[in-house]
Scaffold this active site. Structure first.
Site, PDB file in Angstrom:
ATOM      1  N   TRP A 195     -14.895   2.413  -8.157  1.00 55.88           N
ATOM      2  CA  TRP A 195     -15.223   1.091  -7.582  1.00 55.88           C
ATOM      3  C   TRP A 195     -14.033   0.623  -6.758  1.00 55.88           C
ATOM      4  O   TRP A 195     -12.998   0.283  -7.316  1.00 55.88           O
ATOM      5  CB  TRP A 195     -15.519   0.136  -8.735  1.00 55.88           C
ATOM      6  CG  TRP A 195     -15.864  -1.271  -8.381  1.00 55.88           C
ATOM      7  CD1 TRP A 195     -15.319  -2.044  -7.422  1.00 55.88           C
ATOM      8  CD2 TRP A 195     -16.827  -2.093  -9.044  1.00 55.88           C
ATOM      9  NE1 TRP A 195     -15.874  -3.294  -7.423  1.00 55.88           N
ATOM     10  CE2 TRP A 195     -16.809  -3.354  -8.420  1.00 55.88           C
ATOM     11  CE3 TRP A 195     -17.700  -1.907 -10.111  1.00 55.88           C
ATOM     12  CZ2 TRP A 195     -17.612  -4.415  -8.832  1.00 55.88           C
ATOM     13  CZ3 TRP A 195     -18.494  -2.955 -10.521  1.00 55.88           C
ATOM     14  CH2 TRP A 195     -18.455  -4.200  -9.884  1.00 55.88           C
ATOM     15  N   ASP A 196     -14.209   0.616  -5.455  1.00 59.58           N
ATOM     16  CA  ASP A 196     -13.095   0.342  -4.540  1.00 59.58           C
ATOM     17  C   ASP A 196     -13.156  -1.091  -4.020  1.00 59.58           C
ATOM     18  O   ASP A 196     -14.190  -1.768  -4.128  1.00 59.58           O
ATOM     19  CB  ASP A 196     -13.187   1.335  -3.367  1.00 59.58           C
ATOM     20  CG  ASP A 196     -11.832   1.715  -2.806  1.00 59.58           C
ATOM     21  OD1 ASP A 196     -10.888   0.935  -2.967  1.00 59.58           O
ATOM     22  OD2 ASP A 196     -11.747   2.782  -2.183  1.00 59.58           O
TER      23      ASP A 196
ATOM     24  N   TRP B  46       0.854  -1.188   0.000  1.00 60.50           N
ATOM     25  CA  TRP B  46       0.000   0.000   0.000  1.00 60.50           C
ATOM     26  C   TRP B  46       0.898   1.249   0.000  1.00 60.50           C
ATOM     27  O   TRP B  46       1.866   1.330   0.751  1.00 60.50           O
ATOM     28  CB  TRP B  46      -0.891   0.003   1.252  1.00 60.50           C
ATOM     29  CG  TRP B  46      -1.677   1.277   1.337  1.00 60.50           C
ATOM     30  CD1 TRP B  46      -2.871   1.535   0.736  1.00 60.50           C
ATOM     31  CD2 TRP B  46      -1.294   2.480   2.021  1.00 60.50           C
ATOM     32  NE1 TRP B  46      -3.261   2.826   1.000  1.00 60.50           N
ATOM     33  CE2 TRP B  46      -2.304   3.437   1.786  1.00 60.50           C
ATOM     34  CE3 TRP B  46      -0.186   2.854   2.780  1.00 60.50           C
ATOM     35  CZ2 TRP B  46      -2.263   4.731   2.292  1.00 60.50           C
ATOM     36  CZ3 TRP B  46      -0.133   4.147   3.295  1.00 60.50           C
ATOM     37  CH2 TRP B  46      -1.170   5.074   3.058  1.00 60.50           C
TER      38      TRP B  46
ATOM     39  N   ASN C 171     -11.243  -2.666  -0.507  1.00 55.38           N
ATOM     40  CA  ASN C 171     -10.223  -2.261   0.462  1.00 55.38           C
ATOM     41  C   ASN C 171      -9.677  -3.348   1.376  1.00 55.38           C
ATOM     42  O   ASN C 171      -9.183  -3.042   2.457  1.00 55.38           O
ATOM     43  CB  ASN C 171     -10.768  -1.107   1.304  1.00 55.38           C
ATOM     44  CG  ASN C 171     -10.664   0.204   0.557  1.00 55.38           C
ATOM     45  OD1 ASN C 171      -9.617   0.518  -0.005  1.00 55.38           O
ATOM     46  ND2 ASN C 171     -11.736   0.970   0.510  1.00 55.38           N
TER      47      ASN C 171
ATOM     48  N   ASP D 109     -16.770  10.638  -2.566  1.00 60.43           N
ATOM     49  CA  ASP D 109     -16.093   9.404  -2.136  1.00 60.43           C
ATOM     50  C   ASP D 109     -16.867   8.739  -0.994  1.00 60.43           C
ATOM     51  O   ASP D 109     -18.061   8.991  -0.780  1.00 60.43           O
ATOM     52  CB  ASP D 109     -14.637   9.736  -1.777  1.00 60.43           C
ATOM     53  CG  ASP D 109     -13.681   8.581  -2.044  1.00 60.43           C
ATOM     54  OD1 ASP D 109     -13.657   7.651  -1.217  1.00 60.43           O
ATOM     55  OD2 ASP D 109     -12.980   8.591  -3.070  1.00 60.43           O
ATOM     56  N   ASP D 110     -16.184   7.913  -0.253  1.00 63.24           N
ATOM     57  CA  ASP D 110     -16.751   7.085   0.809  1.00 63.24           C
ATOM     58  C   ASP D 110     -17.516   7.929   1.842  1.00 63.24           C
ATOM     59  O   ASP D 110     -17.109   9.044   2.154  1.00 63.24           O
ATOM     60  CB  ASP D 110     -15.577   6.368   1.492  1.00 63.24           C
ATOM     61  CG  ASP D 110     -16.012   5.236   2.379  1.00 63.24           C
ATOM     62  OD1 ASP D 110     -17.221   5.033   2.547  1.00 63.24           O
ATOM     63  OD2 ASP D 110     -15.110   4.548   2.902  1.00 63.24           O
TER      64      ASP D 110
ATOM     65  N   ASP E 290      -2.934   5.369  -3.198  1.00 65.83           N
ATOM     66  CA  ASP E 290      -3.398   6.359  -2.224  1.00 65.83           C
ATOM     67  C   ASP E 290      -2.287   7.354  -1.911  1.00 65.83           C
ATOM     68  O   ASP E 290      -2.526   8.389  -1.298  1.00 65.83           O
ATOM     69  CB  ASP E 290      -3.816   5.668  -0.915  1.00 65.83           C
ATOM     70  CG  ASP E 290      -5.230   5.119  -1.008  1.00 65.83           C
ATOM     71  OD1 ASP E 290      -5.951   5.487  -1.946  1.00 65.83           O
ATOM     72  OD2 ASP E 290      -5.608   4.315  -0.132  1.00 65.83           O
TER      73      ASP E 290
ATOM     74  N   CYS F 273     -10.243   0.792  -8.130  1.00 68.00           N
ATOM     75  CA  CYS F 273      -9.425   1.237  -7.005  1.00 68.00           C
ATOM     76  C   CYS F 273      -9.386   0.084  -6.023  1.00 68.00           C
ATOM     77  O   CYS F 273     -10.340  -0.688  -5.928  1.00 68.00           O
ATOM     78  CB  CYS F 273     -10.090   2.465  -6.374  1.00 68.00           C
ATOM     79  SG  CYS F 273      -9.298   3.049  -4.871  1.00 68.00           S
TER      80      CYS F 273
END
Ligand code: GLA
Length: 759
Positions: free
Chosen positions: A478-479, A200, A481, A367-368, A549, A527
């Protein structure tokens, strides 16, 4: 004609102006590779390229007195245990416990164009005239199985695609415990392997190692292509540079666990394998069923690493990426994540959007944090309904207000995930991937929905499609995580658990297929905590990928440089963010942050209301500059010039296909006192054309005071454009005085060079 077949119908020569790929049927009926490299003439037979076993310990796999030792033969799609002791391309466990198999050539077919591998994504052709596909049909009588090997050659690209398909015709069930997309045996091992590894925030670092005896692997067992080891890798000759020499590139059109493996024997040969990682994979076939592997992409370059990258860039830009956004100018966007996190309301969002509109930004991305009870990472994932405490008019209301401002509206989603604190999880606790009676590992307080189950994909699809249908949405981020743990499906039989990882990926492709089909005008950007799922499978659906990120203007040079080996600039999501940088705390000047982000799909990731009036003027200029140059940047040929992995500087250039315009970027990490001049040698230009050369550099006004000797003259030359031939710019280079970096007033400086042909 791209594929020639010998008169005895046993030797196949795939050839375009870049490379030849030659294979033949061996005396035991299996397929042998004779050559992959620079294009050679066609001839009736290439039998002289066959090599046989010579030493005492060899075993031979054809009736005596044959010398056909499979350990020496360069095979197309090898199995283990019949005189070859290397790692195989596939393995089939049979009812009687045997894992031995022998697929023998039966017939072939040559078809124009390229067949679809749906539901798997794959490279495409726009018309059958773009290439040809060879399909080899092989059979293993003992298992009653057929194996199809697919080879597609493009007429105008140095690219070959390969895949394999197993069919069980009758008899008893079998289990594929390994089914890679391709194997390539090379006759020597004088290569260096380049991989793109990381984590990351530091995705796709360039690693280069000399091949050695034994196995070297580039892989992911995370259920994702991963930030740790991208599926793309290169074999290059030791003498190959960015600009010359031979290089082979390998990738797969896949987003799950992968294995790219290079095995060198003590005889000095090399076997390259790539495909789905065999660990945690097993695929039971019952009579009448088949298994299709993902597609492998092989690139060949005789023109160095830049040549190899251009091959992949052209393929990806034109035949992996699809849909209306393939050829449209990509919108300049602003994303609120680094500005607000999940802590926003409609008024704040509208304020950011208004300012963005003022500076010329085209798309606002929310975003989120807009859905369910999502105020922090603990809750809400799985409930794709707007949070009306934050957004009283829902996504519909907000998107209409943003559109009324003259901006397009985009939305973040993370469809594959769920928090336990969500209505979806409370209704369906068995819908997460988790092993019975085992601890459920969590990541970012979230769990992975079991997309191997159609009912799960259906449910998520209906929620998300509803939001999109009701609102004015032009873009989706489209993430994804977290990686996958305890990969067990509570909806599958015990003997089918080996399918879960792959079926989960097929479920993701299914959702992407449905959404891109219903909403063809939406631009998707994939993403995964930044760039943890930067792969060709995703790029078949989402033309852009959020690269990392890490938005630090210095570290981004490395991330984008490493990414550029395998992926085109039009796929590299790159934004200007605030300083001190959220990930590194570093203060990189605004001009350098933009000068790096231009070489991708450009945007902003900050609250423009917090910038000074002077900075806002600069941002307006940046937006204008990107609008004027995005066509060149996203469709031109990219050349890496100076590697940030090797020193204090980074250099690259993008040159229009017609060589009329070019834009080069030069970046310096730390300033040095009295560092003199440097020659910046460009590439890709027309040597016989004269170009107008203009420097774009952001000088700190404090340095306008004439206290540095010679500074006046240096500054005077800045605004003057020179006129130089392409050959001068490429061979003699552009002399730059390093004072250009000192007078920017800090470290992490940069400049751009604009080139325009004037004759
Ligand atoms: C990931 C993404 C970020 C942002 C957050 C939101 O980390 O990479 O860009 O979307 O998720 O939670």
């Amino acid at each position: 004609m791209l594929i020639s077949v010998s008169p005895n119908a046993e030797t196949f020569h795939l050839r375009n102006r870049f490379f030849s790929y030659i294979m033949t049927v061996m005396e035991n009926g299996q397929m042998e590779n004779l050559y992959f490299g620079k294009a050679v003439h066609e001839r009736p037979s290439f039998a002289y390229l066959h090599e046989e076993g010579l030493h005492g310990m060899s075993a031979f796999n054809a009736p005596e007195p044959s010398r056909l030792c499979l350990s020496f033969a360069r095979q197309e799609y090898p199995s283990y245990g019949t005189s070859d002791f290397r790692c195989p391309a596939f393995e089939i466990e049979q009812r009687n416990g045997s894992r031995i198999s022998a697929f023998k050539f039966r017939s072939y077919e040559i078809i124009p164009g390229k067949p679809s591998l749906a539901p798997l994504p794959a490279a495409t052709m726009e018309s059958d005239a773009e290439g040809e596909t060879l399909i080899l049909k092989l059979a293993d009588d003992a298992t009653d199985m057929t194996l199809y090997l697919f080879y597609t050659i493009y007429a105008d690209l140095p690219i070959l695609t390969r895949s394999a398909k197993f069919e069980l015709n009758g008899g008893t069930p079998v289990t594929l415990t390994r089914a890679l997309s391709m194997s390539l045996d090379l006759p020597d091992m004088a290569y260096e392997m380049m991989t793109f590894t990381g984590a990351w925030g530091r995705e796709r670092s360039v690693r280069t190692r000399k091949l050695d005896h034994g196995v070297q692997a580039n892989f992911s067992m995370r259920g994702s292509s991963s930030a740790e080891m991208n599926p793309f890798f290169i074999l290059k000759r030791p003498e190959t540079t960015e600009h010359q020499g031979e290089a082979l590139g390998f990738n797969i059109v896949y987003s799950g666990s992968h294995l790219g493996q290079v095995e060198c024997t003590s005889d000095g040969t090399t076997r390259v394998l790539t495909g789905i990682h065999p660990d945690n994979f097993s695929w039971r076939l019952t009579p009448g069923e088949s298994f299709q592997t993902p597609e492998a992409i092989l690139g060949y370059s005789g023109d160095g690493l830049n040549g190899l990258s251009r091959a992949f860039h052209d393929l990806i830009r034109t035949r992996i990426v699809r849909g209306v956004w393939r050829d449209r100018p990509r919108p300049i966007l602003i994303n609120n994540w680094e500005a607000t996190g999940m802590n926003f309301d409609e008024a704040l969002i509208l304020k950011i959007a208004e300012k963005a509109k003022d500076v010329g930004v085209e798309l606002f991305v929310l975003d989120d944090g807009w859905f369910g009870a999502r105020n922090d990472e603990h809750a809400g994932l799985g409930d794709w309904v707007a949070n009306t405490d934050k957004l009283p008019g829902g996504i519909k209301g907000l998107s209409e207000k943003i559109e009324a401002m003259g901006l397009k509206f985009g939305l973040w989603i993370e469809p594959e995930m769920v928090n336990k604190d969500s209505d979806l999880y409370r209704a369906h606790p068995d819908w997460i991937l988790s092993a019975p009676n085992r601890f459920q590992s969590h990541g970012r307080f979230q769990y992975v929905l079991d997309f191997s189950r159609k009912e799960v994909v259906d449910q998520v699809h209906s929620q998300i499609a509803k939001v999109i249908r009701e609102a004015k949405i032009s873009y989706i981020k489209w993430d994804s995580n977290r990686y996958i743990t305890e990969c067990y499906s509570n909806g599958s039989a015990p003997e089918d658990q080996g399918k879960t990882f792959h079926k989960h990926i097929l479920g993701i492709y299914d959702l992407y297929t449905r959404l891109t089909a219903e909403f063809p005008e939406i631009l998707f950007e994939s993403c995964s905590s930044g760039g943890a799922r930067y792969d060709l499978g995703m790029l078949c659906f989402a033309p852009q990928t959020w690269t990392s990120d890490n938005t630090d203007g210095y570290e981004r040079q490395r991330i984008q440089y490493g990414t550029s080996y395998g992926y085109p600039l039009s796929s590299i999501g790159a934004h200007v963010s605030a300083v001190p940088n959220h990930q590194t705390g570093r203060l990189v000047p605004l001009s350098t942050r933009a000068n790096v982000a231009y070489f991708g799909t450009f945007g902003y990731e900050l609250d423009l209301n917090r910038l000074s009036a002077d900075e806002i003027e600069k941002v307006k200029d940046q937006v204008k500059f990107m609008k004027a140059n995005r066509e060149l940047i996203h469709r031109g040929d990219f050349y890496r010039l100076i590697s940030p992995f090797e020193g204090n500087e980074t250099g690259w250039i993008v040159v229009g296909k017609d060589k009329k315009k070019a834009l080069a970027g030069f970046y310096q990490c730390l300033n040095n006192a009295n560092a003199g001049w440097l020659r910046f040698r460009l590439a890709g230009l027309d040597p016989n054309r004269k170009y107008r050369v203009a420097l774009r550099v952001d000088v700190d006004p404090r340095y306008l005071a004439p206290f540095i000797p010679g500074l006046d003259r240096l500054l005077a030359t800045l605004n003057q454009s020179a006129e130089l031939y392409g050959d001068e710019l490429m061979y003699a280079g552009l002399p730059l005085n390093r004072m250009l970096f000192v007078i920017q007033g800090c470290d992490f400086t940069s400049l751009l060079i604009e080139l325009e042909a004037i004759e």
